[in-house]
Design a protein around this motif. Structure first.
Motif, mmCIF file in Angstrom:
data_model
loop_
_atom_site.group_PDB
_atom_site.id
_atom_site.type_symbol
_atom_site.label_atom_id
_atom_site.label_comp_id
_atom_site.label_asym_id
_atom_site.label_seq_id
_atom_site.Cartn_x
_atom_site.Cartn_y
_atom_site.Cartn_z
ATOM 1 N N ILE A 169 0.837 -1.203 0.000
ATOM 2 C CA ILE A 169 0.000 0.000 0.000
ATOM 3 C C ILE A 169 0.874 1.256 0.000
ATOM 4 N N ARG A 170 0.584 2.189 -0.915
ATOM 5 C CA ARG A 170 1.315 3.451 -0.976
ATOM 6 C C ARG A 170 0.685 4.510 -0.073
ATOM 7 N N ASN A 171 -0.628 4.637 -0.132
ATOM 8 C CA ASN A 171 -1.316 5.726 0.572
ATOM 9 C C ASN A 171 -1.766 5.253 1.951
ATOM 10 N N LEU A 176 -8.357 3.896 7.284
ATOM 11 C CA LEU A 176 -8.600 2.846 6.302
ATOM 12 C C LEU A 176 -7.316 2.468 5.570
ATOM 13 N N GLY A 177 -6.487 3.456 5.271
ATOM 14 C CA GLY A 177 -5.218 3.155 4.626
ATOM 15 C C GLY A 177 -4.307 2.332 5.510
ATOM 16 N N LYS A 178 -4.218 2.701 6.779
ATOM 17 C CA LYS A 178 -3.364 1.959 7.721
ATOM 18 C C LYS A 178 -3.878 0.532 7.921
ATOM 19 N N LEU A 179 -5.192 0.375 7.985
ATOM 20 C CA LEU A 179 -5.753 -0.963 8.131
ATOM 21 C C LEU A 179 -5.413 -1.843 6.933
ATOM 22 N N LEU A 255 -2.150 2.046 -5.077
ATOM 23 C CA LEU A 255 -3.080 2.972 -4.437
ATOM 24 C C LEU A 255 -4.377 2.238 -4.120
ATOM 25 N N MET A 256 -4.910 2.470 -2.923
ATOM 26 C CA MET A 256 -6.123 1.787 -2.486
ATOM 27 C C MET A 256 -7.150 2.812 -2.004
ATOM 28 N N PRO A 257 -8.443 2.431 -1.996
ATOM 29 C CA PRO A 257 -9.477 3.369 -1.528
ATOM 30 C C PRO A 257 -9.276 3.748 -0.060
#
Length: 413
Positions: A169-171, A176-179, A255-257
């Motif tokens: 994961i980049r973002n 939510l990004g950390k999870l 990149l993820m939501p």
């Protein structure tokens, strides 16, 4: 059957599957990862074959230059880049033409309308000069050694049809990004390790993968009417006895939501993809020659059954609030008791082990362990809801409908 048996299944299924993934993941690590050369020390080639890197694109003007720059920085000695512009409505086409003019390794193919990622990959494969293909999304950054690791597997045996890489994961600016950092390590990465050890993978990672062109031709390439072409091609390759491998050293930064709406749309698409391959290919697995796929099939069916069981438990609890229930259907409440604590501890154990393994690829990934305490509540509920929604959507989908591009939520960078 009373509510106590449903509760027992709802509790024991995730616990047993967690230990199954743990055992398989640790076995894979001890046998295939520990002692392996590090990411920046890939095995040497006596004669490196030409590789075609396929980049299907749809409205990727914000990302495509960065993606192509990372591909041009590959340490692999012989490669070409084939970028397929699938009916983009932004400046993607112009940017690809400019990149192709500056870099002789880059070729741009323009399709006049949006026909979906599967069709773009098929066109890229037909245009590719190489037998070995590396496929990456138009918003991902491929690690400089990734091509080398992926192609090494394809060269290691004639029955290796595909290799799946290790998305990172980049973002990471939101909860939510950390999870998702922990999820890709503790859930997706661990499951791929375990499934590889047990024999068959449910799916490659469509964002970073490699294929043998002969294997793709054998199974008829990607299906353009499946919402998840990566799951479909994985099942069809393995049903025809092509081997799929997992290479954790092949990193790709994606990149993820990071919004609930974007995450819901992505996970619903994944859930629909699983339901579609089950309906299309499930019946074909009940032969002795395809017995190694039975584990993948059983795990998926049990996960759907678990979602249905949880729905029944919730409905029973709601109905019981307004009307008396038979004694064997009485449910005191949904708040977790001792079993909830056990489930949380098992979950945290899986997270801890997987993050320790993944320190090989991200030395500071352990700092995300704190955030994983929120994962069971957030993502198990999301998985439950998307599974339940995917089944009717798949059953009533119009047959033969093209799975065209839709621009996803790519979060905050």
């Amino acid at each position: 059957m009373g509510i106590d048996k449903l509760l027992a299944f709802a509790f024991w299924y995730p616990v047993l599957m967690s230990f199954l993934w743990l055992a398989g993941g640790v076995y894979y690590y001890l046998r295939r990862e520990r002692g392996k050369p590090r990411r920046d020390q890939p095995p040497a080639f006596a004669d490196a074959p030409l590789v075609s890197i396929l980049v299907p694109c749809h409205n990727e003007a914000d990302n495509i230059e960065e993606t192509i720059a990372a591909l041009l920085a590959q340490r692999y000695p012989r490669f070409e880049i084939v970028a397929i512009n699938d009916g983009s409505q932004d400046d993607t086409g112009a940017l690809l033409d400019a990149l192709a003019a500056r870099h002789p390794q880059v070729r741009a193919i323009h399709l006049d309308r949006n026909l979906g990622k599967a069709n773009a990959l098929r066109m890229g494969t037909l245009a590719a000069r190489a037998e070995y293909l590396v496929c990456i999304d138009g918003d991902a950054l491929l690690d400089e050694y990734a091509c080398h690791w992926l192609v090494w597997h394809l060269c290691s045996g004639p029955r290796v049809g595909a290799v799946t890489g290790n998305p990172r994961i980049r973002n990471r600016s939101t909860l939510l990004g950390k999870l998702q950092v922990g999820e890709f390590s503790s859930i997706i990465g661990m499951i791929k390790r375990a499934q590889r050890g047990y024999g068959r993978l449910f799916t490659i990672s469509g964002v970073v993968s490699a294929f043998r062109k002969t294997a793709l031709h054998h199974v008829g390439y990607w299906a353009d009417d499946m919402v998840t072409e990566d799951i479909d091609i994985s099942w069809r390759l393995q049903m025809e006895h092509w081997d799929i491998r997992y290479e954790p050293n092949a990193l790709a930064w994606i990149l993820m939501p990071e919004t609930l709406r974007g995450l819901w749309r992505q996970r619903l698409r994944w859930a629909r993809g699983g339901a579609e391959v089950l309906l299309r290919h499930g019946a074909g697995l009940f032969t002795w020659r395809r017995r190694r796929m039975w584990g993948v099939l059983a795990e998926y069916l049990l996960s759907v059954l678990w979602a249905m069981t949880m729905l029944w438990i919730i409905v029973t609890w709601v109905v019981g609030m307004f009307t008396p229930m038979p004694p064997h259907w009485e449910l005191g409440g949904l708040m977790p008791g001792w079993h909830g604590v056990v489930l949380a501890l098992v979950c945290l154990l899986q997270f801890a082990v997987s993050l320790l393994i993944d320190r090989r690829y991200e030395p500071r990934i352990g700092r995300y362990y704190y955030w994983m305490i929120w994962y069971p509540a957030a993502y198990w509920l999301l998985s439950l809801m998307t599974t339940l929604a995917a089944v009717p959507l798949t059953l009533f989908k119009r047959r033969g409908q093209l799975a065209v591009w839709t621009s996803p939520d790519r979060g905050y960078r």
